[in-house]
Design a protein around this motif. Structure first.
Motif, PDB file in Angstrom:
ATOM      1  N   THR A 106      62.849  34.890 -13.834  1.00  0.00           N
ATOM      2  CA  THR A 106      62.993  33.443 -14.051  1.00  0.00           C
ATOM      3  C   THR A 106      64.412  32.974 -13.735  1.00  0.00           C
ATOM      4  N   GLU A 107      65.421  33.769 -14.145  1.00  0.00           N
ATOM      5  CA  GLU A 107      66.805  33.397 -13.867  1.00  0.00           C
ATOM      6  C   GLU A 107      67.093  33.476 -12.371  1.00  0.00           C
ATOM      7  N   PHE A 108      66.554  34.514 -11.726  1.00  0.00           N
ATOM      8  CA  PHE A 108      66.735  34.694 -10.287  1.00  0.00           C
ATOM      9  C   PHE A 108      66.147  33.496  -9.526  1.00  0.00           C
ATOM     10  N   ASN A 109      64.929  33.134  -9.908  1.00  0.00           N
ATOM     11  CA  ASN A 109      64.260  32.020  -9.223  1.00  0.00           C
ATOM     12  C   ASN A 109      64.944  30.687  -9.503  1.00  0.00           C
ATOM     13  N   GLU A 110      65.469  30.525 -10.722  1.00  0.00           N
ATOM     14  CA  GLU A 110      66.173  29.279 -11.046  1.00  0.00           C
ATOM     15  C   GLU A 110      67.398  29.108 -10.164  1.00  0.00           C
ATOM     16  N   ILE A 111      68.136  30.213  -9.924  1.00  0.00           N
ATOM     17  CA  ILE A 111      69.310  30.152  -9.037  1.00  0.00           C
ATOM     18  C   ILE A 111      68.902  29.661  -7.656  1.00  0.00           C
ATOM     19  N   LEU A 112      67.792  30.226  -7.140  1.00  0.00           N
ATOM     20  CA  LEU A 112      67.332  29.823  -5.808  1.00  0.00           C
ATOM     21  C   LEU A 112      66.879  28.365  -5.788  1.00  0.00           C
ATOM     22  N   GLU A 113      66.137  27.956  -6.823  1.00  0.00           N
ATOM     23  CA  GLU A 113      65.639  26.583  -6.859  1.00  0.00           C
ATOM     24  C   GLU A 113      66.771  25.575  -6.945  1.00  0.00           C
ATOM     25  N   GLN A 114      67.831  25.939  -7.638  1.00  0.00           N
ATOM     26  CA  GLN A 114      68.982  25.035  -7.721  1.00  0.00           C
ATOM     27  C   GLN A 114      69.681  24.895  -6.387  1.00  0.00           C
ATOM     28  N   LEU A 115      69.641  25.993  -5.616  1.00  0.00           N
ATOM     29  CA  LEU A 115      70.303  25.965  -4.308  1.00  0.00           C
ATOM     30  C   LEU A 115      69.496  25.206  -3.269  1.00  0.00           C
ATOM     31  N   LEU A 116      68.203  25.523  -3.169  1.00  0.00           N
ATOM     32  CA  LEU A 116      67.413  24.955  -2.076  1.00  0.00           C
ATOM     33  C   LEU A 116      65.925  25.084  -2.351  1.00  0.00           C
ATOM     34  N   ASP A 117      65.169  24.218  -1.687  1.00  0.00           N
ATOM     35  CA  ASP A 117      63.711  24.254  -1.757  1.00  0.00           C
ATOM     36  C   ASP A 117      63.194  25.369  -0.854  1.00  0.00           C
ATOM     37  N   LYS A 118      62.215  26.124  -1.360  1.00  0.00           N
ATOM     38  CA  LYS A 118      61.706  27.277  -0.615  1.00  0.00           C
ATOM     39  C   LYS A 118      61.172  26.879   0.759  1.00  0.00           C
ATOM     40  N   ASP A 119      60.269  25.865   0.800  1.00  0.00           N
ATOM     41  CA  ASP A 119      59.683  25.478   2.091  1.00  0.00           C
ATOM     42  C   ASP A 119      60.745  24.963   3.044  1.00  0.00           C
ATOM     43  N   LEU A 120      61.710  24.245   2.524  1.00  0.00           N
ATOM     44  CA  LEU A 120      62.767  23.725   3.381  1.00  0.00           C
ATOM     45  C   LEU A 120      63.612  24.876   3.938  1.00  0.00           C
ATOM     46  N   PHE A 121      64.008  25.816   3.070  1.00  0.00           N
ATOM     47  CA  PHE A 121      64.831  26.924   3.558  1.00  0.00           C
ATOM     48  C   PHE A 121      64.084  27.747   4.608  1.00  0.00           C
ATOM     49  N   LEU A 122      62.825  28.096   4.322  1.00  0.00           N
ATOM     50  CA  LEU A 122      62.068  28.909   5.276  1.00  0.00           C
ATOM     51  C   LEU A 122      61.845  28.168   6.591  1.00  0.00           C
ATOM     52  N   SER A 123      61.702  26.831   6.519  1.00  0.00           N
ATOM     53  CA  SER A 123      61.550  26.045   7.753  1.00  0.00           C
ATOM     54  C   SER A 123      62.826  26.046   8.562  1.00  0.00           C
ATOM     55  N   LEU A 124      63.974  26.056   7.868  1.00  0.00           N
ATOM     56  CA  LEU A 124      65.259  26.089   8.567  1.00  0.00           C
ATOM     57  C   LEU A 124      65.580  27.493   9.063  1.00  0.00           C
ATOM     58  N   PHE A 125      65.176  28.487   8.290  1.00  0.00           N
ATOM     59  CA  PHE A 125      65.495  29.876   8.652  1.00  0.00           C
ATOM     60  C   PHE A 125      64.609  30.363   9.799  1.00  0.00           C
ATOM     61  N   ASN A 126      63.331  30.085   9.718  1.00  0.00           N
ATOM     62  CA  ASN A 126      62.387  30.556  10.738  1.00  0.00           C
ATOM     63  C   ASN A 126      61.750  29.350  11.425  1.00  0.00           C
ATOM     64  N   PRO A 127      62.057  29.066  12.685  1.00  0.00           N
ATOM     65  CA  PRO A 127      61.509  27.893  13.385  1.00  0.00           C
ATOM     66  C   PRO A 127      59.984  27.850  13.419  1.00  0.00           C
ATOM     67  N   ASN A 128      59.331  28.988  13.176  1.00  0.00           N
ATOM     68  CA  ASN A 128      57.864  29.008  13.212  1.00  0.00           C
ATOM     69  C   ASN A 128      57.231  28.690  11.850  1.00  0.00           C
ATOM     70  N   TYR A 129      58.035  28.782  10.782  1.00  0.00           N
ATOM     71  CA  TYR A 129      57.461  28.647   9.442  1.00  0.00           C
ATOM     72  C   TYR A 129      56.864  27.262   9.204  1.00  0.00           C
TER      73      TYR A 129
END
Length: 501
Positions: A106-129
């Motif tokens: 839960t703490e790990f995921n909270e850190i990520l959620e505070q930083l960025l949205d999952k779908d947004l990050f994966l869309s930026l990281f992988n052009p195919n996502y």
């Protein structure tokens, strides 16, 4: 926010027993097939989300050798601050690390959620996502950063009559409420208009029955003459009626008086002929002369009383007979027959005159029905106009919004709406390049499309992340994305090599 990847350490991750990768502004991962190039990109997303680069579940356990534990450490730099994230998998149990400290999921995921949205990050990281998401999610991500045109802007772009009408109406109701109101009105008015048309048609047909009326003026002249003749006859019959009526009254009264007189005379005679009793009815003794005289005196008094009652009746009858002798019965049967025949002529004329009144009333009903039909049609057309104006508003709003979105792209065409068969505009989302949908693009075209789209998302979200381009050998020329660029390229016969610049 600017996110960079500084380094990546893999332990027993798929084909990599031990691998450390240091990243620069551009990092090229070279090697032949099956050298584990794509695995490097997958290890980054697995560390963050436990998935591959397309967001699917990923089992990182090696299959070509035995291992007790899979471990990945990812060193990020977020706005010039380092953040070390790690994930390990041992006997099916996942352990999370933040700056080398074991942490709850839960703490790990909270850190990520505070930083960025999952779908947004994966869309930026992988052009195919981005293209693996549902179209509604894709649409929402694009429109998240593009404001819809204001009502005033849309009204101004509409034809003046539609724009002014809606601008005035929205002062009281929202467009959605206006559409509900006038769709309800239209349904109701459609039925009312059909009923109004039917009523007008029926009344007009009924009015046709009066088209061959005899002129009212000639009817009035003829009726006046006949009534005059009838009135003259009625004067005679009315006068005769008074005399004949008086004769009938006199005869009736005389007859009644005669009956009363006859009864009185009978009573008088009966009393006069009454014999005086000689003996007392109680004791049987013979009455005295004095008693007999008293009895006779009572009989005479009763006879006198009856006579006093009858005599006035005789006088009244005599007077009535004298009056009757002065009257003579008038025979008006001929005049009554003439009056009857005149009335038979008058009746159809009065009926014809009545038809003129009916015609006037019917004409008024027709005029009222026509006015109601016209008013109903105007109200119906008003609701139809407002509904069409709202439909035009949504179409124009969609057009303006689509233009705002389209202006963000150079080579891609973005379809945000689809027109239905009934003309309604429904939300939609489709990306095209050179007139072809994404699914029909070649590998190189799909990569270029993904790179352009992820750069738009990056600019609009104000988030710069690394970009991982797999199969980079398939495109010889492309605009490099903002942020770090990580490419995987197949080089025949070459062992895995990572070149950072």
């Amino acid at each position: 926010m600017i996110i960079k990847i500084k380094s990546l350490n893999l332990t027993n991750f798929k084909s990599h027993q031990e691998l450390t990768v240091n990243f620069g502004e551009r990092t090229d991962i070279l090697g032949d097939n099956a050298e584990g190039k794509s695995t490097i990109g997958e290890s980054i997303t697995w560390t963050l989300y436990g998935t591959d680069a397309l967001g699917s579940k990923l089992d990182p356990t090696p299959v070509t050798y035995d291992s007790d534990e899979t471990m990945v450490s990812l060193l990020l730099n977020v706005d010039e601050k380092d953040l070390l994230l790690g994930r390990s998998l041992k006997k099916g149990k996942t352990t999370y690390y933040i700056n080398e400290v074991p942490t709850k999921a839960t703490e790990f995921n909270e850190i990520l959620e505070q930083l960025l949205d999952k779908d947004l990050f994966l869309s930026l990281f992988n052009p195919n996502y981005f293209f693996t998401l549902h179209w509604e999610k894709q649409r929402g991500m694009i429109l998240q950063y593009v404001t819809a045109p204001a009502n005033k802007e849309v009204f101004k772009a509409l034809p003046e009559t539609q724009g002014n009408k809606l601008a005035d109406l929205v002062k009281k109701h929202s467009l959605d409420d206006l559409e509900k109101i006038h769709r309800s009105n239209k349904t109701k008015l459609d039925k009312q208009y059909i009923a109004a048309q039917s009523r007008t048609k029926t009344l007009k047909e009924q009015l046709e029955d009066y088209k061959e009326l005899v002129p009212l003026e000639s009817l009035n002249v003829e009726l006046s003459q006949l009534i005059k003749q009838r009135n003259e006859i009625e004067k005679v019959t009315d006068s005769a009626g008074e005399i004949n009526g008086r004769i009938n009254v006199l005869n009736s009264k005389i007859e009644s008086l005669t009956s009363q007189i006859d009864r009185g005379r009978e009573q008088h005679a009966a009393i006069k002929n009454q014999q005086i009793e000689q003996n007392c009815y109680a004791c049987g003794q013979e009455l005295t002369e004095e008693a007999k005289a008293e009895a006779q005196k009572s009989i005479d008094a009763n006879a006198k009383q009856i006579a006093s009652n009858v005599n006035p009746l005789i006088k009244e009858r005599k007077a009535l007979r004298e009056e009757l002798s002065t009257l003579e019965y008038v025979d008006v049967s001929e005049q009554l027959e003439k009056a009857r025949k005149l009335q038979e002529e008058i009746n159809p004329i009065e009926r014809e005159i009545e038809k003129h009144s009916e015609f006037k009333a019917m004409k008024q009903y027709v005029d009222e029905a026509i006015a109601t039909e016209k008013e109903t049609l105007e109200s119906l057309n008003e609701s139809i106009f407002i509904i069409d104006s709202i439909k035009a508003f949504h179409a124009k709003e969609a057009e303006l919004q689509a233009k705002k979105v389209q202006d963000l792209f150079e080579n891609l065409s973005i379809n945000l709406f689809k027109e239905q068969k009934n003309g309604d505009i429904k939300p939609d989302f489709e990306i095209e390049m050179d007139g072809k949908g994404y699914k029909k693009l070649s590998l190189s075209e799909s990569i270029r499309a993904g790179l352009e789209l992820r750069d738009v998302l990056s600019q609009q979200s104000n988030l710069i992340t690394p970009c991982f381009v797999d199969n980079a050998e398939s495109i010889t020329k492309f605009k490099e994305p903002n942020g770090q660029l990580i490419t995987c390229q197949v080089v025949a016969g070459k062992e895995l090599e990572v070149v950072s610049k």
